[in-house]
Design a protein around this motif. Structure first.
Motif, PDB file in Angstrom:
ATOM      1  N   SER A   1      21.956   8.830 -47.006  1.00  0.00           N
ATOM      2  CA  SER A   1      22.311   9.567 -48.219  1.00  0.00           C
ATOM      3  C   SER A   1      22.108  11.067 -48.092  1.00  0.00           C
ATOM      4  O   SER A   1      22.504  11.810 -48.999  1.00  0.00           O
ATOM      5  N   LEU A   2      21.498  11.530 -47.002  1.00  0.00           N
ATOM      6  CA  LEU A   2      20.943  12.879 -46.974  1.00  0.00           C
ATOM      7  C   LEU A   2      21.867  13.987 -46.487  1.00  0.00           C
ATOM      8  O   LEU A   2      21.611  15.149 -46.796  1.00  0.00           O
ATOM      9  N   ARG A   3      22.893  13.676 -45.699  1.00  0.00           N
ATOM     10  CA  ARG A   3      23.596  14.768 -45.032  1.00  0.00           C
ATOM     11  C   ARG A   3      25.083  14.878 -45.328  1.00  0.00           C
ATOM     12  O   ARG A   3      25.650  15.962 -45.237  1.00  0.00           O
ATOM     13  N   ALA A   4      25.750  13.776 -45.676  1.00  0.00           N
ATOM     14  CA  ALA A   4      27.209  13.836 -45.822  1.00  0.00           C
ATOM     15  C   ALA A   4      27.625  14.809 -46.917  1.00  0.00           C
ATOM     16  O   ALA A   4      28.624  15.530 -46.778  1.00  0.00           O
TER      17      ALA A   4
ATOM     18  N   LEU B   1      18.393  26.119 -48.979  1.00  0.00           N
ATOM     19  CA  LEU B   1      17.328  26.886 -49.632  1.00  0.00           C
ATOM     20  C   LEU B   1      16.520  26.000 -50.573  1.00  0.00           C
ATOM     21  O   LEU B   1      15.295  26.136 -50.672  1.00  0.00           O
ATOM     22  N   ALA B   2      17.204  25.072 -51.246  1.00  0.00           N
ATOM     23  CA  ALA B   2      16.491  24.120 -52.102  1.00  0.00           C
ATOM     24  C   ALA B   2      15.589  23.214 -51.264  1.00  0.00           C
ATOM     25  O   ALA B   2      14.485  22.856 -51.700  1.00  0.00           O
ATOM     26  N   PHE B   3      16.056  22.848 -50.065  1.00  0.00           N
ATOM     27  CA  PHE B   3      15.212  22.052 -49.170  1.00  0.00           C
ATOM     28  C   PHE B   3      13.863  22.743 -48.965  1.00  0.00           C
ATOM     29  O   PHE B   3      12.809  22.106 -48.965  1.00  0.00           O
ATOM     30  N   GLY B   4      13.927  24.062 -48.761  1.00  0.00           N
ATOM     31  CA  GLY B   4      12.696  24.804 -48.520  1.00  0.00           C
ATOM     32  C   GLY B   4      11.853  24.969 -49.762  1.00  0.00           C
ATOM     33  O   GLY B   4      10.646  24.747 -49.753  1.00  0.00           O
ATOM     34  N   LEU B   5      12.490  25.317 -50.887  1.00  0.00           N
ATOM     35  CA  LEU B   5      11.754  25.618 -52.108  1.00  0.00           C
ATOM     36  C   LEU B   5      11.066  24.386 -52.683  1.00  0.00           C
ATOM     37  O   LEU B   5       9.937  24.466 -53.190  1.00  0.00           O
ATOM     38  N   PHE B   6      11.717  23.235 -52.616  1.00  0.00           N
ATOM     39  CA  PHE B   6      11.202  22.041 -53.279  1.00  0.00           C
ATOM     40  C   PHE B   6      10.489  21.074 -52.338  1.00  0.00           C
ATOM     41  O   PHE B   6      10.096  19.991 -52.758  1.00  0.00           O
ATOM     42  N   ALA B   7      10.302  21.463 -51.091  1.00  0.00           N
ATOM     43  CA  ALA B   7       9.572  20.598 -50.166  1.00  0.00           C
ATOM     44  C   ALA B   7       8.065  20.672 -50.393  1.00  0.00           C
ATOM     45  O   ALA B   7       7.362  19.663 -50.274  1.00  0.00           O
ATOM     46  N   VAL B   8       7.553  21.854 -50.732  1.00  0.00           N
ATOM     47  CA  VAL B   8       6.102  22.041 -50.884  1.00  0.00           C
ATOM     48  C   VAL B   8       5.500  21.130 -51.948  1.00  0.00           C
ATOM     49  O   VAL B   8       4.444  20.525 -51.729  1.00  0.00           O
TER      50      VAL B   8
ATOM     51  N   LEU C   1      13.209   8.499 -57.739  1.00  0.00           N
ATOM     52  CA  LEU C   1      13.571   9.596 -58.628  1.00  0.00           C
ATOM     53  C   LEU C   1      14.416  10.644 -57.910  1.00  0.00           C
ATOM     54  O   LEU C   1      15.376  11.192 -58.472  1.00  0.00           O
ATOM     55  N   SER C   2      14.083  10.918 -56.647  1.00  0.00           N
ATOM     56  CA  SER C   2      14.832  11.919 -55.881  1.00  0.00           C
ATOM     57  C   SER C   2      16.243  11.445 -55.594  1.00  0.00           C
ATOM     58  O   SER C   2      17.193  12.246 -55.605  1.00  0.00           O
ATOM     59  N   LEU C   3      16.415  10.157 -55.323  1.00  0.00           N
ATOM     60  CA  LEU C   3      17.752   9.610 -55.115  1.00  0.00           C
ATOM     61  C   LEU C   3      18.597   9.728 -56.381  1.00  0.00           C
ATOM     62  O   LEU C   3      19.803  10.005 -56.317  1.00  0.00           O
ATOM     63  N   ILE C   4      17.975   9.550 -57.549  1.00  0.00           N
ATOM     64  CA  ILE C   4      18.699   9.692 -58.814  1.00  0.00           C
ATOM     65  C   ILE C   4      19.143  11.144 -59.013  1.00  0.00           C
ATOM     66  O   ILE C   4      20.271  11.411 -59.449  1.00  0.00           O
ATOM     67  N   VAL C   5      18.263  12.095 -58.687  1.00  0.00           N
ATOM     68  CA  VAL C   5      18.645  13.512 -58.770  1.00  0.00           C
ATOM     69  C   VAL C   5      19.799  13.811 -57.820  1.00  0.00           C
ATOM     70  O   VAL C   5      20.763  14.512 -58.173  1.00  0.00           O
TER      71      VAL C   5
ATOM     72  N   LEU D   1      21.342  20.568 -57.425  1.00  0.00           N
ATOM     73  CA  LEU D   1      20.672  19.282 -57.645  1.00  0.00           C
ATOM     74  C   LEU D   1      20.684  18.437 -56.377  1.00  0.00           C
ATOM     75  O   LEU D   1      19.693  17.756 -56.052  1.00  0.00           O
ATOM     76  N   LEU D   2      21.801  18.453 -55.666  1.00  0.00           N
ATOM     77  CA  LEU D   2      21.858  17.760 -54.379  1.00  0.00           C
ATOM     78  C   LEU D   2      20.740  18.266 -53.473  1.00  0.00           C
ATOM     79  O   LEU D   2      20.019  17.473 -52.843  1.00  0.00           O
ATOM     80  N   GLY D   3      20.595  19.582 -53.420  1.00  0.00           N
ATOM     81  CA  GLY D   3      19.562  20.160 -52.563  1.00  0.00           C
ATOM     82  C   GLY D   3      18.163  19.766 -52.992  1.00  0.00           C
ATOM     83  O   GLY D   3      17.303  19.484 -52.153  1.00  0.00           O
ATOM     84  N   ILE D   4      17.905  19.719 -54.315  1.00  0.00           N
ATOM     85  CA  ILE D   4      16.579  19.351 -54.808  1.00  0.00           C
ATOM     86  C   ILE D   4      16.251  17.904 -54.434  1.00  0.00           C
ATOM     87  O   ILE D   4      15.146  17.594 -53.970  1.00  0.00           O
ATOM     88  N   GLY D   5      17.212  16.994 -54.644  1.00  0.00           N
ATOM     89  CA  GLY D   5      16.978  15.593 -54.302  1.00  0.00           C
ATOM     90  C   GLY D   5      16.743  15.397 -52.824  1.00  0.00           C
ATOM     91  O   GLY D   5      15.804  14.700 -52.411  1.00  0.00           O
ATOM     92  N   VAL D   6      17.576  16.029 -52.014  1.00  0.00           N
ATOM     93  CA  VAL D   6      17.436  15.873 -50.566  1.00  0.00           C
ATOM     94  C   VAL D   6      16.164  16.536 -50.067  1.00  0.00           C
ATOM     95  O   VAL D   6      15.534  16.056 -49.115  1.00  0.00           O
TER      96      VAL D   6
END
Length: 398
Positions: free
Chosen positions: A24-27, A59-66, A83-87, A109-114
């Motif tokens: 689900s993460l890259r396509a 950028l979302a990957f970086g911001l929301f990983a912490v 919950l992340s899959l739903i986002v 939102l895609l970036g936040i979930g991933v």
């Protein structure tokens, strides 16, 4: 423990769940690159703005990983994954809408979930599949690579076959995400393997750990190479005379070609305590291909495949280093959050800087030179991160 006993019914179920999570993460991210020119023209974006849209999920990957590690301690790994899959599904669905804002919000939102799922994937694998974690990570990263390739390769095909509806191509992975949601809904409210999500290991300050910083550097540099590559290489090929459809096809072939070698390096990491040679052995191929793109652009499809061959090995190594350099699932969650927050924030700058360098110079040589500098940095990071040691422990204690 025998392999037959290890692969119990609940563990096989968990394997299917994490593989679908990985799928689900890259396509949704890689589908953008082959369509970047068309989307920019339709929405009215400059090259820098297209680069910003391409960089938004990274950028979302970086911001929301912490925040992922503390959230996982509060909610549990499986519930947070659900919950992340739903986002993620919500973001993909928003991309189907016509207003321009929905493209930006859906991509965010895609970036936040991933972002959260990126951090959770190596943690779930370490928790549920030790001592075979590197091998299972190889399976999941090959899945990520394969679906990334499909996202890129089918983007133009889906768009053309639907009368130019590129929004459908950007959201084509939504059915996979929905199936992953269903599986995590089944397992998400209790630990099917009897392993607690909480971690009671001694606290290690990863921000002062040379091990964590070396793993973070490897993650950052390989992510910068990958995301700049997938977002701009189709455009670079088009500038050298390749059609839009063929550029997308070449990107798909490039990523698919890296899958077998990605699984191979994961298998080797599973059998080796010291992974320095594994982490750097393929990087000269990347450097040769980037130099080729700079000085022999007429052979760009060849260089694209060569780069894809090696980027397919970078991610399994990066995720494997997170797992192997952490002693516990809790340490893995903290180090994964650190590596992916800093790593993806740096990587998110790649497409933006790549587009800016093109606008400043009128060509792609400077962009390819940026990636070459990242490859040189990967050599040093790999030599440091691949040493036989774990967070908070000397090699002899491992």
């Amino acid at each position: 423990m025998t392999q037959a006993r290890f692969w119990s019914g609940s563990r096989v179920f968990s394997l299917v769940a994490v593989v679908l999570l990985a799928g689900s993460l890259r396509a949704g991210v890689t589908a953008f690159g082959p369509l970047a020119v068309r989307i920019g023209a339709d929405v009215g974006l400059s090259a820098t703005e297209v680069g910003a849209l391409a960089a938004l999920p990274v950028l979302a990957f970086g911001l929301f990983a912490v925040p992922t590690a503390p959230l996982a301690r509060r909610l549990g790994f499986d519930r947070l994954a659900l919950l992340s899959l739903i986002v993620l599904a919500s973001g993909l669905a928003l991309r189907l809408l016509m207003p321009a804002w929905s493209l930006w919000v859906g991509t965010a939102l895609l970036g936040i979930g991933v972002a959260t799922l990126n951090v959770l994937l190596p943690v779930l694998v370490k928790r549920d599949f030790a001592p075979n974690a590197p091998l299972v990570l190889g399976v999941t990263t090959c899945t990520m690579t394969g679906t990334a390739a499909l996202g890129a390769g089918l983007a133009v095909v889906i768009t053309d076959s639907t009368g130019g509806q590129w929004r459908l191509a950007l959201a084509a992975s939504l059915p996979v995400v929905i199936v992953a949601i269903a599986l995590f809904a089944v397992r998400g409210w209790r630990d099917r393997l009897g392993v607690a999500s909480s971690d009671h290991s001694p606290h290690v300050n990863i921000w002062r750990s040379p091990i964590a910083w070396s793993v973070t550097a490897y993650m950052a540099l390989q992510s910068t190479v990958f995301y700049t590559f997938v977002n701009w290489m189709p455009t670079i090929e088009q500038s050298s005379g390749v059609s839009e459809a063929n550029a997308g096809l070449h990107l798909a072939i490039a990523q698919l070609s890296g899958m077998p070698l990605g699984f191979l390096v994961a298998w080797l990491m599973n059998r080796s305590r010291d992974q320095r040679i594994i982490a750097i052995s393929f990087l000269p191929i990347t450097a040769i291909a980037l130099l080729g793109g700079m000085f022999l652009p007429q052979l760009m499809p060849v260089w694209t495949v060569m780069i894809g061959l090696t980027t397919g090995m970078m991610l399994p190594v990066a995720l494997g280093l997170i797992s192997e350099r952490a002693a516990t699932a809790g340490d893995a969650a903290r180090m994964s959050g650190m590596a992916q927050s800093i790593g993806y924030f740096c990587a998110g700058l790649g497409p933006i800087i790549g587009g800016g360098l093109f606008e400043a110079t009128g060509g792609w040589v400077a962009t390819l030179g940026l990636l070459l500098a990242c490859v040189v940095g990967l050599v040093f990071a790999g030599l440091a991160a691949g040493r036989d040691r774990t967070l908070g422990a000397a090699p002899a204690e491992r």
